[in-house]
Design a protein around this motif. Structure first.
Motif, PDB file in Angstrom:
ATOM      1  N   ASN A  75       0.821  -1.213   0.000  1.00  0.00           N
ATOM      2  CA  ASN A  75       0.000   0.000   0.000  1.00  0.00           C
ATOM      3  C   ASN A  75       0.852   1.260   0.000  1.00  0.00           C
ATOM      4  N   LEU A 100      -9.708   7.851   9.195  1.00  0.00           N
ATOM      5  CA  LEU A 100     -10.168   6.617   9.833  1.00  0.00           C
ATOM      6  C   LEU A 100     -11.674   6.675  10.055  1.00  0.00           C
ATOM      7  N   PRO A 101     -12.396   5.586   9.829  1.00  0.00           N
ATOM      8  CA  PRO A 101     -13.813   5.552  10.194  1.00  0.00           C
ATOM      9  C   PRO A 101     -13.946   5.456  11.706  1.00  0.00           C
ATOM     10  N   LEU A 118     -13.311   0.752  13.223  1.00  0.00           N
ATOM     11  CA  LEU A 118     -12.307   0.197  12.314  1.00  0.00           C
ATOM     12  C   LEU A 118     -12.834  -0.989  11.520  1.00  0.00           C
ATOM     13  N   SER A 119     -13.856  -1.691  12.083  1.00  0.00           N
ATOM     14  CA  SER A 119     -14.399  -2.830  11.341  1.00  0.00           C
ATOM     15  C   SER A 119     -15.098  -2.387  10.066  1.00  0.00           C
ATOM     16  N   ASP A 120     -15.410  -1.080   9.941  1.00  0.00           N
ATOM     17  CA  ASP A 120     -16.012  -0.587   8.701  1.00  0.00           C
ATOM     18  C   ASP A 120     -15.084  -0.775   7.506  1.00  0.00           C
ATOM     19  N   PHE A 121     -13.771  -0.824   7.755  1.00  0.00           N
ATOM     20  CA  PHE A 121     -12.821  -1.073   6.678  1.00  0.00           C
ATOM     21  C   PHE A 121     -13.142  -2.395   5.965  1.00  0.00           C
ATOM     22  N   ALA A 122     -13.455  -3.418   6.787  1.00  0.00           N
ATOM     23  CA  ALA A 122     -13.757  -4.729   6.198  1.00  0.00           C
ATOM     24  C   ALA A 122     -15.017  -4.661   5.340  1.00  0.00           C
ATOM     25  N   GLN A 167     -15.955  -2.208   3.699  1.00  0.00           N
ATOM     26  CA  GLN A 167     -15.603  -1.479   2.491  1.00  0.00           C
ATOM     27  C   GLN A 167     -14.665  -2.269   1.589  1.00  0.00           C
ATOM     28  N   LYS A 195     -11.646  -3.373   2.438  1.00  0.00           N
ATOM     29  CA  LYS A 195     -10.253  -2.972   2.639  1.00  0.00           C
ATOM     30  C   LYS A 195      -9.605  -3.810   3.720  1.00  0.00           C
TER      31      LYS A 195
END
Length: 422
Positions: A376, A410-411, A414-418, A420, A422
């Motif tokens: 990344n 950052l959301p 942090l689980s929102d990344f998954a 999305q 990511k």
């Protein structure tokens, strides 16, 4: 103080002074020849009549309380003392009276307040009994001032069996309770709350608890006592351990699949590409081929070599053989060197603490995390410098990947990344 306010003979008031006027609300002339019992509230008349009879029979009577109605019909509380005398040649009673209405009203109000407090305490006790938390109250000597039923039950005891005692009196294990006692003393000494985790032997076996110790301050700022709460987290810990087990199994299955794919790529795809390169080279050596065709074959050969190198890199990422041969730190060093070599990012590796061997799963997971992070950095960050920092603690290992490139927001979760992808 009691005031001699009247003389009663044959149930009638024969004499009354100013204090009697004030208490009963009648004038002296009105009081004379009035029936004393007629002034007493009907509910109290039998009791007063019985006491007057005993006094006339020569019995010694202590002061008694009764209620009267004054001239306006208002009830008053009085305390009376009767003394036998001779009056106009006959037996009579000398009456000492005192108005205690305010005192009785205060007592009634206090009784209501106390009843309200008891109701609140009963309600609080019900709440505490139904709570999943175990609640304790300690004094400075570590004795239990209060213990909730739920807290006592885990030891097979009743609260009354524990109040006023310490853990030593109850013969609890010292290896468990001494660290807990040290935390309790710290709260008394500093006035600051403390929390932690503890494993306690109970009637159901060893249970894991999360505890909090909170000081209770008095008006002068000192600490009167400390309230402790414990929450059973045994099942949570088991669920967490099971979750970690499943994660390890899933990760192991993924790695086995990656190894299989890497073997297939190495044994079949790479070999096929290498053979194709050799065949193209042989064809390009044919003398009758036009020069243009030869150049196109050379270009094709170069393109296949590029694909071959990319497949080899893919195999390396799918199956980091270096980790098996060199270990975690050397493998991380190769990853950082590769980023520096293949991009414009100057990447370095920093080690803090004493390096030690980790489980193969943990080392593989750290390698995967660093691989993805550096990928990344290369693709998105536009950074010039990056650092991979590995910190070896007593019981943990922390890896931090830091760069000076573009950031992102950052959301809240942090689980929102998954979610999305990511």
């Amino acid at each position: 103080m009691c005031i001699r306010d009247s003389i009663v003979q044959n149930g009638k008031i024969q004499f009354a002074n100013s204090e009697a006027e004030r208490i009963f609300g009648y004038s002296r002339d009105e009081l004379k020849a009035m029936d004393l019992l007629g002034l007493v509230l009907p509910e109290d008349r039998d009791s007063v009549k019985e006491k007057v009879a005993k006094m006339l029979n020569g019995e010694s009577l202590p002061p008694y309380e009764c209620r009267i109605l004054n001239k306006d019909g208002e009830p008053y509380w009085i305390t009376q003392t009767l003394g036998p005398i001779q009056y106009n040649g006959g037996r009579a009673a000398l009456v000492f009276s005192m108005d205690i209405t305010r005192r009785k009203q205060a007592e009634e109000n206090n009784a209501k307040v106390i009843a309200g407090i008891k109701d609140e305490l009963r309600t609080l006790e019900k709440i505490i009994s139904a709570s999943p938390y175990q609640i304790y109250l300690y004094d400075r000597k570590g004795r239990y001032i209060y213990i909730s039923p739920a807290a006592a039950r885990v030891f097979g005891l009743e609260p009354k069996d524990m109040v006023g005692k310490t853990w030593r009196d109850l013969k609890m294990p010292a290896n468990v309770m001494k660290p807990y006692e040290a935390q309790l003393r710290k709260v008394f000494a500093t006035g600051q709350s403390s929390s932690g985790k503890i494993t306690v032997p109970t009637v159901e076996g060893e249970r894991d608890y999360e505890f909090t110790l909170t000081p209770i301050h008095i008006l002068d700022g000192g600490i009167e006592s400390v309230v402790g709460t414990k929450r059973d987290i045994t099942e949570e810990n088991r669920l967490r351990e099971n979750l970690y087990f499943y994660i390890r199994e899933i990760t192991r299955a993924q790695e086995e699949e990656r190894k299989r794919i890497a073997r297939d790529l190495h044994d079949e795809t790479i070999q096929a590409l290498a053979t194709l390169i050799l065949d193209i080279a042989d064809i390009a050596e044919e003398p009758q081929l036009p020069e243009v065709t030869k150049q196109r074959l050379q270009g094709l050969n170069t393109a296949i070599n590029t694909v071959l190198e990319e497949v080899r890199c893919l195999c390396h990422e799918l199956r980091p053989a270096l980790l098996e041969r060199l270990g975690l730190i050397e493998s991380l060093g190769i990853l950082t060197d590769d980023l520096t070599r293949t991009s414009e990012v100057n990447c370095s590796l920093q080690i803090d603490g004493s390096e030690r061997k980790l489980s193969s799963e943990a080392e593989l997971m750290l390698i995967r995390i660093v691989q993805e992070a550096l990928r990344n950095v290369k693709k998105y960050s536009q950074a010039r410098n990056a650092t991979v920092k590995v910190e070896f603690g007593m019981e943990t290992v922390r890896v931090t990947i830091d760069d000076n490139g573009n950031g992102f927001k950052l959301p809240e979760n942090l689980s929102d990344f998954a979610r999305q992808g990511k």
